[in-house]
Design a protein around this motif. Sequence first.
Motif, PDB file in Angstrom:
ATOM      1  N   LYS B 205       0.821  -1.204   0.000  1.00  0.00           N
ATOM      2  CA  LYS B 205       0.000   0.000   0.000  1.00  0.00           C
ATOM      3  C   LYS B 205       0.857   1.257   0.000  1.00  0.00           C
ATOM      4  O   LYS B 205       0.599   2.205  -0.728  1.00  0.00           O
ATOM      5  N   ILE B 206       1.890   1.235   0.829  1.00  0.00           N
ATOM      6  CA  ILE B 206       2.678   2.458   1.015  1.00  0.00           C
ATOM      7  C   ILE B 206       3.420   2.838  -0.264  1.00  0.00           C
ATOM      8  O   ILE B 206       3.472   4.003  -0.650  1.00  0.00           O
ATOM      9  N   THR B 207       3.935   1.824  -0.959  1.00  0.00           N
ATOM     10  CA  THR B 207       4.630   2.088  -2.226  1.00  0.00           C
ATOM     11  C   THR B 207       3.651   2.676  -3.229  1.00  0.00           C
ATOM     12  O   THR B 207       3.970   3.612  -3.967  1.00  0.00           O
ATOM     13  N   LEU B 208       2.470   2.096  -3.261  1.00  0.00           N
ATOM     14  CA  LEU B 208       1.461   2.549  -4.198  1.00  0.00           C
ATOM     15  C   LEU B 208       1.126   4.026  -3.970  1.00  0.00           C
ATOM     16  O   LEU B 208       1.062   4.823  -4.906  1.00  0.00           O
ATOM     17  N   MET B 243       6.825  16.528   9.310  1.00  0.00           N
ATOM     18  CA  MET B 243       6.160  17.000  10.518  1.00  0.00           C
ATOM     19  C   MET B 243       5.409  15.849  11.206  1.00  0.00           C
ATOM     20  O   MET B 243       5.579  15.613  12.397  1.00  0.00           O
ATOM     21  N   PHE B 244       4.607  15.095  10.422  1.00  0.00           N
ATOM     22  CA  PHE B 244       3.845  14.007  11.036  1.00  0.00           C
ATOM     23  C   PHE B 244       4.768  12.911  11.548  1.00  0.00           C
ATOM     24  O   PHE B 244       4.526  12.311  12.584  1.00  0.00           O
ATOM     25  N   TRP B 245       5.851  12.703  10.800  1.00  0.00           N
ATOM     26  CA  TRP B 245       6.798  11.687  11.252  1.00  0.00           C
ATOM     27  C   TRP B 245       7.416  12.115  12.584  1.00  0.00           C
ATOM     28  O   TRP B 245       7.527  11.327  13.507  1.00  0.00           O
ATOM     29  N   GLY B 246       7.768  13.417  12.667  1.00  0.00           N
ATOM     30  CA  GLY B 246       8.356  13.951  13.893  1.00  0.00           C
ATOM     31  C   GLY B 246       7.407  13.833  15.068  1.00  0.00           C
ATOM     32  O   GLY B 246       7.783  13.368  16.156  1.00  0.00           O
ATOM     33  N   LYS B 257       3.271   3.578   9.040  1.00  0.00           N
ATOM     34  CA  LYS B 257       3.862   4.524   8.109  1.00  0.00           C
ATOM     35  C   LYS B 257       2.854   5.050   7.106  1.00  0.00           C
ATOM     36  O   LYS B 257       2.862   6.207   6.740  1.00  0.00           O
ATOM     37  N   TYR B 258       1.965   4.162   6.657  1.00  0.00           N
ATOM     38  CA  TYR B 258       1.116   4.668   5.599  1.00  0.00           C
ATOM     39  C   TYR B 258       0.026   5.608   6.098  1.00  0.00           C
ATOM     40  O   TYR B 258      -0.473   6.438   5.369  1.00  0.00           O
ATOM     41  N   TYR B 259      -0.265   5.546   7.402  1.00  0.00           N
ATOM     42  CA  TYR B 259      -1.161   6.557   7.953  1.00  0.00           C
ATOM     43  C   TYR B 259      -0.464   7.911   7.958  1.00  0.00           C
ATOM     44  O   TYR B 259      -1.071   8.946   7.702  1.00  0.00           O
ATOM     45  N   ILE B 260       0.839   7.876   8.261  1.00  0.00           N
ATOM     46  CA  ILE B 260       1.604   9.131   8.274  1.00  0.00           C
ATOM     47  C   ILE B 260       1.558   9.762   6.887  1.00  0.00           C
ATOM     48  O   ILE B 260       1.268  10.951   6.740  1.00  0.00           O
TER      49      ILE B 260
END
Lengths: 617, 474
Positions: B205-208, B243-246, B257-260
């Motif tokens: 999903k995340i790659t997509l 920002m969201f990752w931080g 990760k994919y929610y981020i």
Amino acid sequence: MDSFAGRKNIIRVLIVLIGLIYIIRLFILQVVDSSYKLTASNNVLRYETQYPARGLIFDRNGNLLVFNQAAYDIMVNPMQLDAFDTTEFCSILEITKEYIDENIKSAKEYSLYKPSIFLKQVSSVTYARFQEVMFKFPGFFVQPRTLRKYTYENAAHVIGYVGEVNDKIIESNTYYNQGDYIGISGIEQSYEDYLRGKKGVNIYLVDVHNRIKGSYNNGKFDVKAEVGANVISTIDINLQKYGEKLMQNKSGSIVAIEPSTGEILALVSAPGYNPELLVGRARAKNYNDLNIDSLKPLFNRAVMAQYPPGSTFKIMNALVGQKEKVLNPYTTYSCSGAYFAGRFRLGCHSHSSPLNLPQSIQISCNTYYCNVFRSILDNRNYPSVRDAYESWRNHVVSFGFGKALNSDLINELNGLIPTKEYYDKVYRTENWKSLNIISLAIGQGELGTTPLQMANMTATIANRGYYYIPHIVKEIEGDFNLDARFYKRNYTSIDSVYFEPVIKGMELAVNGEAGSGSTARTAQIQNIIVCGKTGTAQNPHGEDHSIFIAFAPKDNPQIAISVYIENGGFGGTWAAPLARLMIEKYLNDSISQPYWEEYILNSDLITKNAKKSQHLE
Amino acid sequence: MQRRANIWNNIDWTTVFIYLLLVLLGWINIYAAVYNEDHQSIFDFSQRYGKQMIWIFAAFLLILVVFTIDIRYYTFFAYFIYGVMIFILLAVLIFGKEVHGAKSWFEIGNIRIQPSEFAKIATALALARYLSSFNVQINSFKSYLRIGLILFLPAFLILLQNDTGSALVYFAFALVLFREGLSGSVFLLGILIVILFILALVLEKITLIAIAVIVALIVFWILTRKFKQFAMAVLIFVFSSAMFWGIDYFLGLKILKYYIILLAIALSSIIYVYLAFKHKIKHVFILILFLFGSIMFAFSVDYVFHQILEHHQQKRINTLLGLESDPLGIGYNVNQSKIAIGSGGFSGKGFLRGTQTKFDFVPEQSTDFIFCTIGEEWGFMGTFFVTSLFIALLLRLVYIAERQKSSFSRMYGYGVVAVLFFHIIINIGMTIGLMPVIGIPLPFFSYGGSSLWAFTILLFILLRLDANRLETVK
Ligand SMILES: [Zn+2]
């Protein structure tokens, strides 16, 4: 009018372009790339199938249940046959000339080019002798296979067995060829895709004399076989063994489930059979013997037999009654030894009166549940009895009744909880009354439930309102996951608060004082609070079946169990003490009151019932 | 009498000649594929070549039947034939016989008929009939719906028969729609959907999502050609992701990760919309709409695939896309087929000298993999000749279609081109490893009565219409 005529050229270009790409690709494949070339002398390829070892099966504690043993099939490839010395051939393989003719003929009928099995499962000694002289018999070769071996004589219904594929399977599934093995029942069948691994193939160059000249293209096109994955079952083999021992000389079943996971700890169907019987050359004969046995040892009663649930179903009505607000823990009904409605009478036994909800389960009062059931169906909140019934049915179905639970056990029956339409047909009106179907109040009538469904209901009660679909496999080794459905909590339509008074009743049924009217005191264990309920399934063909369901301990339950003993009469007589032994064995690994064990082991209900029916004749 | 002579004179003999050549070559290769020393007579009707011979002669009779029917009937009865065909496809689902896992056969005595082969003819007729009706405007919502229905109904029923290959053939009719002027954007959308569908199953999903974002940014760059705006857009996205990752990292939330990334997309989109509105930058709304549409579509494909489809259905799609290797199944077939064709070399091993296409090394060698026999025994010369013959046939049919006065005939002609083209591309392509293994026959070549008859009727209806092209028919 035709303003898109220009697009015809795009289509033409497309046709030519794809044509060119294909021609170039063919040129590369056939002329440029040398890796596909064969020389004139080594111009035949031989494909040898590599059979992987089938996965092993373990119990929940890591005990090995099923493993493999090497066996050798002599194969024949009709196309490569040549004249050979039949006398020597016959003496090595211990066969007759007629056998040769017959089997070569049928091999040719199957396929001229594909190998067929000529002689099954020869010993390793014969194999070694044949191997030495095999070059004298062109067209014959040896295919190593694996046969299943079993560490224990138990759990045959759980494990299932492995056998040769039939024509129908070969036709519908390209993976299998003649002579291949496939799981036919139990875990062997439902986890076939994991256990079997993947066949591989080695490609060899062969000269005109049919001698292997080496690997084709350095094995570039070979496919490696992948070993089958090991499967870890949920059963506890010691408990399973103990259950089978207790069920000796009886017919019936035991299903034990761990409520917090839905894992099946033991699944006994009696009489059973030794799994070793369905392996090797004697299989066909043994299968036939088992198949015609009147006690049906091949029949897995735990999932394939359905009985009315009897009084154990009072629990269900107690739960639905509370949910529908027509019953609370303090509701009392009095009983004078029978339930009367007009000229209708349904008997009960003599006991103290009146009773509240927990007491009604403790004592298993029929009158109480006739009242409860009628108040559920005659509930004014519903426009008709039909609608109230449908709501009752939905509650029951939410416990996994009336349809197969979709476990990983093969051939699970649906059971039967009649629909309102069914009764419309039976009574030829939509205006049937609660009294018409009053037998459902005490779990008799048109109800059908399997021992697995009853064990699941017990686990649901132990969990106070939800269940995990029962399953027989805990883990598949390697990168495989169990199906997601086994990790999902299935909530019933009954809130958890309504379970407490019922559980109180089940506790009293087992642990009530002597003389209090408790029906299941035979299931008592010192220092463990067992909660249980007896039942009796009416049997029109002979003595009633004895049923008992229970879970323990009361708080944080570890085991939920259903025990069925065919023709065992009242549930407290045989089923309850048997369940008691199973529970104690599982929780403590020892038995505190050995006389119960003796009592069960020494009872022979099969011979007794056989005598009885003879007497009747 | 006069009119009858006319028809025979106007027949396109070039096509007939190619047809006869293909059928003959097909039969020769079937003979080679199943040849064995015990059965050498070409009239051995227990063998496939013997049976195929009967079917070829029956096909010739069918041609005569097709030619005796007045062409007006094809237009007039197009819907009726289509309706009957749908009914038959339904019937086969109920009363049909299952062969190799597909329930798509009727068995009458010793003869098996596969209705799905004939359904293509009915669909080509119905589609041509609909598109040529004088009040139909191809680029309208109403026509999209009707065309979709005409194509979807038989495809769906064939899919239910478990015959994925034959169902996919209906995609081929896109060629007819293309010729008749279906809007380019509908095509682009169609292609986008197919690509997304495949990516949704192939990629994480995340790659997509990452790819979708990058594509959107690139398209934005191509459309605007303003580096500053493009750089801004990239920066906004990078900053919001950071920002969201931080936030996640410092608060120790451990969000997937994919929610981020999704949160980052949502935030940047809001900023984009604001900026676009403020500075009147074009294309931004539509791009964002597309981005969200794509992500949602991909997620629903993923959901349907994993939650709704049954295990065996998932498996079929996976093998089709090459996601699931099946060493002795499909992948194995392709290897064997490549070895067989490759070992033919430039001039082949000679007639009946093939070793790989005999002895059942290549499965289905007389049906779906008949092209291997050509490749092995006749070499590149053979495959070049056959491929060229097919190209010539297709080009000839395009030419024929274009010279029709009646638009019905032209559209039907393109229907024939489309179906043949699809079969040829897929069938030859799978034997040389360019296409996924979809079990559909090579027209006129593969063993099998149903497919030979169906392709014959399909082709000769066109030649019949063509023979009458000078008589104008509305
Ligand atoms: Zn009573």
